[in-house]
Design a protein around this motif. Structure first.
Motif, PDB file in Angstrom:
ATOM      1  N   PRO A 246       0.712  -1.165   0.101  1.00 46.78           N
ATOM      2  CA  PRO A 246      -0.103   0.055  -0.088  1.00 46.78           C
ATOM      3  C   PRO A 246       0.920   1.194  -0.043  1.00 46.78           C
ATOM      4  O   PRO A 246       1.984   1.332   0.307  1.00 46.78           O
ATOM      5  CB  PRO A 246      -0.690  -0.176   1.389  1.00 46.78           C
ATOM      6  CG  PRO A 246       0.214  -0.952   2.197  1.00 46.78           C
ATOM      7  CD  PRO A 246       1.109  -1.893   1.348  1.00 46.78           C
ATOM      8  N   GLY A 247       0.247   2.327  -0.340  1.00 51.92           N
ATOM      9  CA  GLY A 247       0.784   3.782   0.020  1.00 51.92           C
ATOM     10  C   GLY A 247       0.195   4.177   1.240  1.00 51.92           C
ATOM     11  O   GLY A 247      -0.562   3.361   1.709  1.00 51.92           O
ATOM     12  N   PHE A 248       0.137   5.424   1.561  1.00 54.28           N
ATOM     13  CA  PHE A 248      -0.373   5.762   2.823  1.00 54.28           C
ATOM     14  C   PHE A 248      -0.495   7.409   2.736  1.00 54.28           C
ATOM     15  O   PHE A 248       0.177   8.053   1.907  1.00 54.28           O
ATOM     16  CB  PHE A 248       0.540   5.383   3.954  1.00 54.28           C
ATOM     17  CG  PHE A 248       1.959   5.642   4.112  1.00 54.28           C
ATOM     18  CD1 PHE A 248       2.347   6.983   4.465  1.00 54.28           C
ATOM     19  CD2 PHE A 248       2.759   4.717   3.539  1.00 54.28           C
ATOM     20  CE1 PHE A 248       3.943   7.051   4.450  1.00 54.28           C
ATOM     21  CE2 PHE A 248       4.036   5.074   3.417  1.00 54.28           C
ATOM     22  CZ  PHE A 248       4.505   6.322   3.931  1.00 54.28           C
ATOM     23  N   LEU A 249      -1.459   7.926   3.587  1.00 53.72           N
ATOM     24  CA  LEU A 249      -1.804   9.296   3.895  1.00 53.72           C
ATOM     25  C   LEU A 249      -1.637   9.478   5.256  1.00 53.72           C
ATOM     26  O   LEU A 249      -2.132   8.794   6.326  1.00 53.72           O
ATOM     27  CB  LEU A 249      -3.119   9.504   3.369  1.00 53.72           C
ATOM     28  CG  LEU A 249      -3.527  10.980   3.719  1.00 53.72           C
ATOM     29  CD1 LEU A 249      -2.895  12.041   2.683  1.00 53.72           C
ATOM     30  CD2 LEU A 249      -5.062  11.285   3.540  1.00 53.72           C
ATOM     31  N   VAL A 250      -0.635  10.488   5.516  1.00 59.53           N
ATOM     32  CA  VAL A 250      -0.510  10.919   6.850  1.00 59.53           C
ATOM     33  C   VAL A 250       0.078  12.394   7.196  1.00 59.53           C
ATOM     34  O   VAL A 250       0.937  12.799   6.145  1.00 59.53           O
ATOM     35  CB  VAL A 250       0.560  10.145   7.599  1.00 59.53           C
ATOM     36  CG1 VAL A 250       1.787  10.353   7.141  1.00 59.53           C
ATOM     37  CG2 VAL A 250       0.566  10.376   9.217  1.00 59.53           C
ATOM     38  N   ALA A 251      -0.256  13.321   7.922  1.00 56.82           N
ATOM     39  CA  ALA A 251      -0.190  14.634   8.088  1.00 56.82           C
ATOM     40  C   ALA A 251       0.026  15.480   6.799  1.00 56.82           C
ATOM     41  O   ALA A 251       1.212  16.338   6.509  1.00 56.82           O
ATOM     42  CB  ALA A 251       1.334  14.650   8.817  1.00 56.82           C
ATOM     43  N   ARG A 252      -0.796  15.229   5.867  1.00 61.93           N
ATOM     44  CA  ARG A 252      -0.909  15.979   4.590  1.00 61.93           C
ATOM     45  C   ARG A 252       0.137  15.399   3.670  1.00 61.93           C
ATOM     46  O   ARG A 252       0.281  16.088   2.576  1.00 61.93           O
ATOM     47  CB  ARG A 252      -0.774  17.740   4.799  1.00 61.93           C
ATOM     48  CG  ARG A 252      -1.802  17.983   5.726  1.00 61.93           C
ATOM     49  CD  ARG A 252      -1.939  19.688   5.589  1.00 61.93           C
ATOM     50  NE  ARG A 252      -0.846  20.040   6.338  1.00 61.93           N
ATOM     51  CZ  ARG A 252       0.323  21.031   5.929  1.00 61.93           C
ATOM     52  NH1 ARG A 252       0.071  21.063   4.634  1.00 61.93           N
ATOM     53  NH2 ARG A 252       1.320  21.530   6.496  1.00 61.93           N
ATOM     54  N   MET A 253       0.735  14.289   3.784  1.00 62.82           N
ATOM     55  CA  MET A 253       1.376  13.806   2.855  1.00 62.82           C
ATOM     56  C   MET A 253       0.738  12.529   2.396  1.00 62.82           C
ATOM     57  O   MET A 253       0.653  11.593   3.158  1.00 62.82           O
ATOM     58  CB  MET A 253       2.702  13.506   3.391  1.00 62.82           C
ATOM     59  CG  MET A 253       3.640  14.721   3.636  1.00 62.82           C
ATOM     60  SD  MET A 253       5.139  14.523   4.687  1.00 62.82           S
ATOM     61  CE  MET A 253       4.583  14.352   6.570  1.00 62.82           C
ATOM     62  N   ALA A 254       0.538  12.478   1.114  1.00 61.85           N
ATOM     63  CA  ALA A 254       0.177  11.093   0.606  1.00 61.85           C
ATOM     64  C   ALA A 254       1.080  10.449  -0.454  1.00 61.85           C
ATOM     65  O   ALA A 254       2.029  10.942  -1.298  1.00 61.85           O
ATOM     66  CB  ALA A 254      -0.947  11.686  -0.523  1.00 61.85           C
ATOM     67  N   VAL A 255       1.580   9.336   0.009  1.00 61.98           N
ATOM     68  CA  VAL A 255       2.633   8.669  -0.314  1.00 61.98           C
ATOM     69  C   VAL A 255       2.521   7.264  -1.342  1.00 61.98           C
ATOM     70  O   VAL A 255       1.619   6.595  -0.896  1.00 61.98           O
ATOM     71  CB  VAL A 255       3.496   8.197   0.922  1.00 61.98           C
ATOM     72  CG1 VAL A 255       4.885   7.806   0.235  1.00 61.98           C
ATOM     73  CG2 VAL A 255       3.885   9.232   1.686  1.00 61.98           C
ATOM     74  N   PHE A 256       2.934   7.517  -2.610  1.00 63.71           N
ATOM     75  CA  PHE A 256       2.628   6.351  -3.566  1.00 63.71           C
ATOM     76  C   PHE A 256       3.827   5.547  -4.108  1.00 63.71           C
ATOM     77  O   PHE A 256       5.017   6.463  -3.805  1.00 63.71           O
ATOM     78  CB  PHE A 256       1.827   6.974  -4.796  1.00 63.71           C
ATOM     79  CG  PHE A 256       0.659   7.505  -4.766  1.00 63.71           C
ATOM     80  CD1 PHE A 256      -0.443   6.791  -4.553  1.00 63.71           C
ATOM     81  CD2 PHE A 256       0.458   8.852  -3.970  1.00 63.71           C
ATOM     82  CE1 PHE A 256      -1.831   7.120  -4.512  1.00 63.71           C
ATOM     83  CE2 PHE A 256      -0.956   9.311  -3.958  1.00 63.71           C
ATOM     84  CZ  PHE A 256      -1.968   8.648  -3.900  1.00 63.71           C
ATOM     85  N   PRO A 257       3.788   4.343  -4.496  1.00 58.35           N
ATOM     86  CA  PRO A 257       4.833   3.694  -4.947  1.00 58.35           C
ATOM     87  C   PRO A 257       5.466   4.653  -6.342  1.00 58.35           C
ATOM     88  O   PRO A 257       4.623   5.317  -7.039  1.00 58.35           O
ATOM     89  CB  PRO A 257       4.520   2.536  -5.615  1.00 58.35           C
ATOM     90  CG  PRO A 257       3.333   2.265  -4.998  1.00 58.35           C
ATOM     91  CD  PRO A 257       2.481   3.531  -4.466  1.00 58.35           C
ATOM     92  N   GLY A 258       6.657   4.369  -6.829  1.00 59.30           N
ATOM     93  CA  GLY A 258       7.208   5.206  -7.842  1.00 59.30           C
ATOM     94  C   GLY A 258       6.875   4.429  -9.340  1.00 59.30           C
ATOM     95  O   GLY A 258       7.216   4.871 -10.427  1.00 59.30           O
ATOM     96  N   ILE A 259       6.429   3.095  -9.225  1.00 60.22           N
ATOM     97  CA  ILE A 259       6.106   2.591 -10.478  1.00 60.22           C
ATOM     98  C   ILE A 259       5.009   2.985 -11.122  1.00 60.22           C
ATOM     99  O   ILE A 259       3.891   3.122 -10.459  1.00 60.22           O
ATOM    100  CB  ILE A 259       6.036   1.030 -10.097  1.00 60.22           C
ATOM    101  CG1 ILE A 259       7.045   0.544  -9.525  1.00 60.22           C
ATOM    102  CG2 ILE A 259       5.651   0.274 -11.631  1.00 60.22           C
ATOM    103  CD1 ILE A 259       7.013  -0.971  -9.121  1.00 60.22           C
ATOM    104  N   PRO A 260       4.954   3.633 -12.422  1.00 57.89           N
ATOM    105  CA  PRO A 260       4.000   4.428 -13.043  1.00 57.89           C
ATOM    106  C   PRO A 260       2.598   3.725 -12.924  1.00 57.89           C
ATOM    107  O   PRO A 260       1.749   4.343 -12.673  1.00 57.89           O
ATOM    108  CB  PRO A 260       4.709   4.469 -14.472  1.00 57.89           C
ATOM    109  CG  PRO A 260       6.080   4.569 -14.405  1.00 57.89           C
ATOM    110  CD  PRO A 260       6.243   3.433 -13.261  1.00 57.89           C
ATOM    111  N   ARG A 261       2.689   2.390 -13.478  1.00 57.00           N
ATOM    112  CA  ARG A 261       1.537   1.687 -13.481  1.00 57.00           C
ATOM    113  C   ARG A 261       0.627   1.605 -12.115  1.00 57.00           C
ATOM    114  O   ARG A 261      -0.489   1.667 -12.025  1.00 57.00           O
ATOM    115  CB  ARG A 261       1.678   0.160 -13.969  1.00 57.00           C
ATOM    116  CG  ARG A 261       0.373  -0.463 -14.178  1.00 57.00           C
ATOM    117  CD  ARG A 261       0.757  -2.013 -14.597  1.00 57.00           C
ATOM    118  NE  ARG A 261      -0.619  -2.840 -14.769  1.00 57.00           N
ATOM    119  CZ  ARG A 261      -0.652  -4.152 -14.509  1.00 57.00           C
ATOM    120  NH1 ARG A 261       0.602  -4.665 -14.229  1.00 57.00           N
ATOM    121  NH2 ARG A 261      -1.775  -4.750 -14.386  1.00 57.00           N
ATOM    122  N   MET A 262       1.407   1.082 -11.048  1.00 54.81           N
ATOM    123  CA  MET A 262       0.660   1.325  -9.815  1.00 54.81           C
ATOM    124  C   MET A 262       0.228   2.697  -9.411  1.00 54.81           C
ATOM    125  O   MET A 262      -0.949   2.889  -8.814  1.00 54.81           O
ATOM    126  CB  MET A 262       1.840   1.036  -8.783  1.00 54.81           C
ATOM    127  CG  MET A 262       2.344  -0.725  -8.653  1.00 54.81           C
ATOM    128  SD  MET A 262       3.418  -0.844  -7.523  1.00 54.81           S
ATOM    129  CE  MET A 262       3.653  -2.838  -7.999  1.00 54.81           C
TER     130      MET A 262
END
Length: 210
Positions: free
Chosen positions: A92-108
């Motif tokens: 998973p990615g995650f959201l915390v303290a106004r930061m949304a974090v995603f994987p760097g792989i474009p398709r994901m």
């Protein structure tokens, strides 16, 4: 693009968060030692990294008997974070303290990014930013007066030390006209005390030199 160095990433995250309502990060949340985004984000959020039970369950279901300690790293998120589902690999990615974090792989990233849409649709905050070389202590009283007279406007002061001292004073409001009026009042009071505003930016792309 930032280097894989926690102090560098932390410094930039704090700088960017002073300017935006939501910061979107991609990459650096895989299982290898150079994936340091989660550590930097947890530092900025001021919370420890913990194994999220739901993330662990998703990863164990996806990998089965191929699950190992390295893959368990991807279940670690800052405490209190909300998971962003990954329909491709279950990490998973995650959201915390106004930061949304995603994987760097474009398709994901493409598959997961829609999760943010309900959070940001229809939201547009007005923002005016003033820059000065005056010390914060010199205009603290002016700032307090402006806050008291600016209903519906949030005002913050942020020193910038890189490339020589300067400060950024940010005026935020759902009504951009209120933010502009508050910034105008602050500027007038600063100039009355012999302190200059060197640069001004407004949301929407208009910049003007003072």
């Amino acid at each position: 693009i930032l280097p894989d160095d926690v102090p560098t990433v932390v410094r930039h995250l704090r700088l960017y968060l002073a300017e935006v309502d939501l910061l979107i990060l991609t990459g650096g949340i895989g299982p290898t030692p150079d994936d340091i985004t989660r550590e930097a984000v947890s530092t900025v959020a001021g919370v420890p990294l913990v194994v999220h039970p739901e993330a662990q369950a998703c990863l164990e279901a996806y990998y089965g008997d191929r699950m190992n300690g390295s893959r368990m790293v991807m279940a670690r998120v800052p405490q209190g974070a909300v998971l962003i589902p990954n329909p491709i690999s279950a990490a998973p990615g995650f959201l915390v303290a106004r930061m949304a974090v995603f994987p760097g792989i474009p398709r994901m990233l493409s598959e997961m990014f829609g999760w943010l849409k309900p959070l940001v649709e229809g939201r547009r905050e007005g923002r005016v930013t003033l820059y000065s070389q005056a010390p914060e202590s010199a205009y603290a009283g002016i700032m307090q007066e402006t806050i008291a007279g600016s209903q519906g406007v949030r005002i913050g002061s942020y020193p910038l030390l890189e490339g020589g001292y300067k400060v950024r004073i940010v005026f935020r409001s759902e009504d951009v006209k209120r933010a502009m009026a508050s910034a105008d009042a602050f500027t007038e009071k600063m100039r009355a005390e012999g302190m200059e505003i060197t640069h001004r930016t407004e949301e929407g792309g208009s910049d003007e030199e003072s």
